[in-house]
Design an enzyme around this catalytic site. Structure first.
Site, mmCIF file in Angstrom:
data_model
loop_
_atom_site.group_PDB
_atom_site.id
_atom_site.type_symbol
_atom_site.label_atom_id
_atom_site.label_comp_id
_atom_site.label_asym_id
_atom_site.label_seq_id
_atom_site.Cartn_x
_atom_site.Cartn_y
_atom_site.Cartn_z
ATOM 1 N N ALA A 22 2.247 -77.967 -5.777
ATOM 2 C CA ALA A 22 2.104 -77.978 -7.233
ATOM 3 C C ALA A 22 1.235 -76.786 -7.616
ATOM 4 C CB ALA A 22 1.446 -79.285 -7.658
ATOM 5 N N GLY A 37 3.402 -80.433 -2.914
ATOM 6 C CA GLY A 37 4.616 -80.678 -3.697
ATOM 7 C C GLY A 37 5.846 -79.973 -3.131
ATOM 8 N N GLU A 87 7.093 -82.172 -0.585
ATOM 9 C CA GLU A 87 7.637 -83.359 -1.265
ATOM 10 C C GLU A 87 9.034 -83.085 -1.844
ATOM 11 O OE1 GLU A 87 3.872 -83.721 -3.391
ATOM 12 O OE2 GLU A 87 3.740 -85.791 -2.679
ATOM 13 N N GLU A 129 -3.285 -82.166 0.342
ATOM 14 C CA GLU A 129 -3.942 -82.612 -0.901
ATOM 15 C C GLU A 129 -5.343 -83.189 -0.716
ATOM 16 O OE1 GLU A 129 -0.722 -82.975 -0.263
ATOM 17 O OE2 GLU A 129 0.466 -82.828 -2.096
HETATM 18 C C1 LIG Z 1 1.241 -83.615 -6.417
HETATM 19 C C2 LIG Z 1 1.217 -82.374 -5.637
HETATM 20 C C3 LIG Z 1 -0.019 -81.752 -5.380
HETATM 21 C C4 LIG Z 1 -0.043 -80.475 -4.675
HETATM 22 O O1 LIG Z 1 0.967 -79.943 -4.262
HETATM 23 S S1 LIG Z 1 -1.564 -79.758 -4.519
HETATM 24 C C5 LIG Z 1 -1.240 -78.157 -3.839
HETATM 25 C C6 LIG Z 1 -1.015 -78.228 -2.354
HETATM 26 N N1 LIG Z 1 -0.848 -76.910 -1.822
HETATM 27 C C7 LIG Z 1 -1.861 -76.187 -1.302
HETATM 28 O O2 LIG Z 1 -3.000 -76.621 -1.284
HETATM 29 C C8 LIG Z 1 -1.525 -74.816 -0.759
HETATM 30 C C9 LIG Z 1 -2.247 -73.730 -1.521
HETATM 31 N N2 LIG Z 1 -1.979 -72.424 -0.979
HETATM 32 C C10 LIG Z 1 -2.526 -71.971 0.195
HETATM 33 O O3 LIG Z 1 -3.247 -72.660 0.888
HETATM 34 C C11 LIG Z 1 -2.230 -70.549 0.583
HETATM 35 O O4 LIG Z 1 -1.706 -69.876 -0.538
HETATM 36 C C12 LIG Z 1 -1.230 -70.415 1.755
HETATM 37 C C13 LIG Z 1 -1.880 -70.931 3.042
HETATM 38 C C14 LIG Z 1 0.056 -71.179 1.470
HETATM 39 C C15 LIG Z 1 -0.858 -68.907 1.911
HETATM 40 O O5 LIG Z 1 -2.002 -68.119 2.042
HETATM 41 P P1 LIG Z 1 -1.920 -66.518 1.869
HETATM 42 O O6 LIG Z 1 -0.807 -65.999 2.689
HETATM 43 O O7 LIG Z 1 -3.310 -66.000 2.117
HETATM 44 O O8 LIG Z 1 -1.501 -66.278 0.349
HETATM 45 P P2 LIG Z 1 -2.412 -66.449 -0.963
HETATM 46 O O9 LIG Z 1 -3.075 -65.161 -1.275
HETATM 47 O O10 LIG Z 1 -3.276 -67.646 -0.846
HETATM 48 O O11 LIG Z 1 -1.272 -66.775 -2.074
HETATM 49 C C16 LIG Z 1 -0.527 -65.758 -2.717
HETATM 50 C C17 LIG Z 1 -0.603 -66.024 -4.233
HETATM 51 O O12 LIG Z 1 -0.010 -67.317 -4.468
HETATM 52 C C18 LIG Z 1 -0.922 -68.125 -5.175
HETATM 53 N N3 LIG Z 1 -0.720 -69.536 -4.786
HETATM 54 C C19 LIG Z 1 -0.528 -70.026 -3.544
HETATM 55 N N4 LIG Z 1 -0.386 -71.366 -3.580
HETATM 56 C C20 LIG Z 1 -0.506 -71.715 -4.883
HETATM 57 C C21 LIG Z 1 -0.457 -72.960 -5.568
HETATM 58 N N5 LIG Z 1 -0.228 -74.120 -4.925
HETATM 59 N N6 LIG Z 1 -0.630 -72.954 -6.901
HETATM 60 C C22 LIG Z 1 -0.832 -71.811 -7.563
HETATM 61 N N7 LIG Z 1 -0.878 -70.599 -6.975
HETATM 62 C C23 LIG Z 1 -0.718 -70.561 -5.653
HETATM 63 C C24 LIG Z 1 -2.276 -67.628 -4.748
HETATM 64 O O13 LIG Z 1 -3.254 -67.998 -5.696
HETATM 65 C C25 LIG Z 1 -2.062 -66.133 -4.702
HETATM 66 O O14 LIG Z 1 -2.082 -65.647 -6.023
HETATM 67 P P3 LIG Z 1 -2.936 -64.306 -6.369
HETATM 68 O O15 LIG Z 1 -2.239 -63.227 -5.626
HETATM 69 O O16 LIG Z 1 -2.810 -64.185 -7.859
HETATM 70 O O17 LIG Z 1 -4.326 -64.542 -5.906
#
Ligand SMILES: C/C=C/C(=O)SCCNC(=O)CCNC(=O)[C@H](O)C(C)(C)COP(=O)(O)OP(=O)(O)OC[C@H]1O[C@@H](n2cnc3c(N)ncnc32)[C@H](O)[C@@H]1OP(=O)(O)O
Length: 273
Positions: free
Chosen positions: A80, A126, A129, A149
């Site tokens: 998400a 998500g 999911e 999460e």
């Molecule tokens: C009901 C459901 C709830 C949920 O789903 S809660 C969310 C669960 N997901 C997560 O916690 C994953 C979040 N993301 C990460 O941990 C990392 O990403 C990764 C390990 C997947 C990849 O890391 P890396 O390769 O270093 O990339 P990066 O610089 O972190 O990401 C590239 C751009 O993508 C944005 N991004 C990544 N995941 C999300 C997200 N879930 N929501 C919004 N933005 C996201 C970042 O911020 C960044 O953006 P910018 O370049 O502007 O800094």
């Protein structure tokens, strides 16, 4: 003239303009590609709404036999959208947010044809999911899957606490949910979380789709319906549903063709009738 006349009766499907995903149909396979690569295809509410719209289009598109969901770039979907989660003001808003994701994924899960998630990279939160709402999952070797999460003080809210244990069992699901760890494609295969692993998730998913498409379309829909409707029921009730749907399948032209083709030692030519 005859051609024009035919045209008058042609069914015209209106496909909306999508901003965050693309939709194309090629030889019976619908391909839905999440396209927010700058945010690793994070599922914003706008993207979730477009997924609901695309599910509606698929429902109405008579060309589609199998659906593949995938992501542009290095992620399937990294969850998400955390910017939107950060803006949730109270538990009621957060509940509505979870319900939106759940409803969209329920619509995808209810599509009356086989669906495959081609997991080309990260499938987290998500994103996983969404893959769990599909019937089958195919991953590329470098894919990473997980439900992180609890590390954010949240719990999975788009169906993960329900679909993951149903798919891989309670103990294995709680391992992933409690640790939030990223699972490799190989481990996901051994857990039964994905069905196949290949060099290229989309190519592998297309191969799988082609195998599925050799079979009778109505039988595929009825087989899925039997599995889905039986899930929440006790065995005796579920078996009654299976028998009813077996009855429907037996009444199709394709059933006659399938059996005839077997007896005549040739490939069946199914028409979806
Ligand atoms: C009901 C459901 C709830 C949920 O789903 S809660 C969310 C669960 N997901 C997560 O916690 C994953 C979040 N993301 C990460 O941990 C990392 O990403 C990764 C390990 C997947 C990849 O890391 P890396 O390769 O270093 O990339 P990066 O610089 O972190 O990401 C590239 C751009 O993508 C944005 N991004 C990544 N995941 C999300 C997200 N879930 N929501 C919004 N933005 C996201 C970042 O911020 C960044 O953006 P910018 O370049 O502007 O800094």
């Amino acid at each position: 003239m005859a051609h024009e006349h035919e045209h008058e009766h042609e069914f015209i499907l209106e496909i909306p303009e999508f901003e965050h995903l693309s939709y194309e149909v090629e030889e019976g396979i619908a391909l839905v590609t999440l396209r927010r690569p700058e945010a690793l295809n994070a599922l914003s509410q706008d993207l979730l709404r477009e997924l609901a719209e695309v599910a509606e289009v698929i429902h109405q598109d008579p060309e589609v036999r199998v659906v593949i969901f995938t992501g542009e770039g290095k992620a399937f979907a990294a969850g998400a959208d955390l910017k939107e989660i950060a803006a949730l003001k109270d538990p009621f808003m957060a509940r509505e947010y979870a319900l939106l994701g759940q409803q969209v994924f329920a619509e995808i899960a209810a599509l009356p044809l086989p669906t495959i998630a081609a997991i080309n990279g990260y499938a987290l939160g998500g994103g996983l999911e969404l893959a769990l709402a599909c019937d089958l999952r195919v991953a590329s070797r470098e894919a990473k899957l997980g439900l992180p999460e609890v590390g954010l003080g949240l719990i999975p809210g788009f169906g993960g606490t329900q679909r993951l244990p149903r798919l891989i069992g309670r103990g294995r699901a709680l391992d992933l949910i409690f640790t939030g760890r990223h699972v490799s494609a190989e481990e996901a295969l051994s857990l039964g979380l994905v069905n196949r692993v290949g060099e290229d998730a989309l190519e592998e998913a297309k191969k799988l789709a082609q195998k599925i498409m050799k079979n009778a379309p109505i039988a595929l829909a009825l087989a899925k319906e039997s599995v889905v409707r039986g899930e929440g029921l006790d065995l005796a009730e579920a078996l009654e549903i299976e028998a009813d749907l077996f009855g429907y399948a037996s009444a199709t032209e394709d059933m006659k063709e399938g059996v005839r083709a077997f007896l005549e030692k040739r490939a069946a030519n199914f028409k979806g009738e």
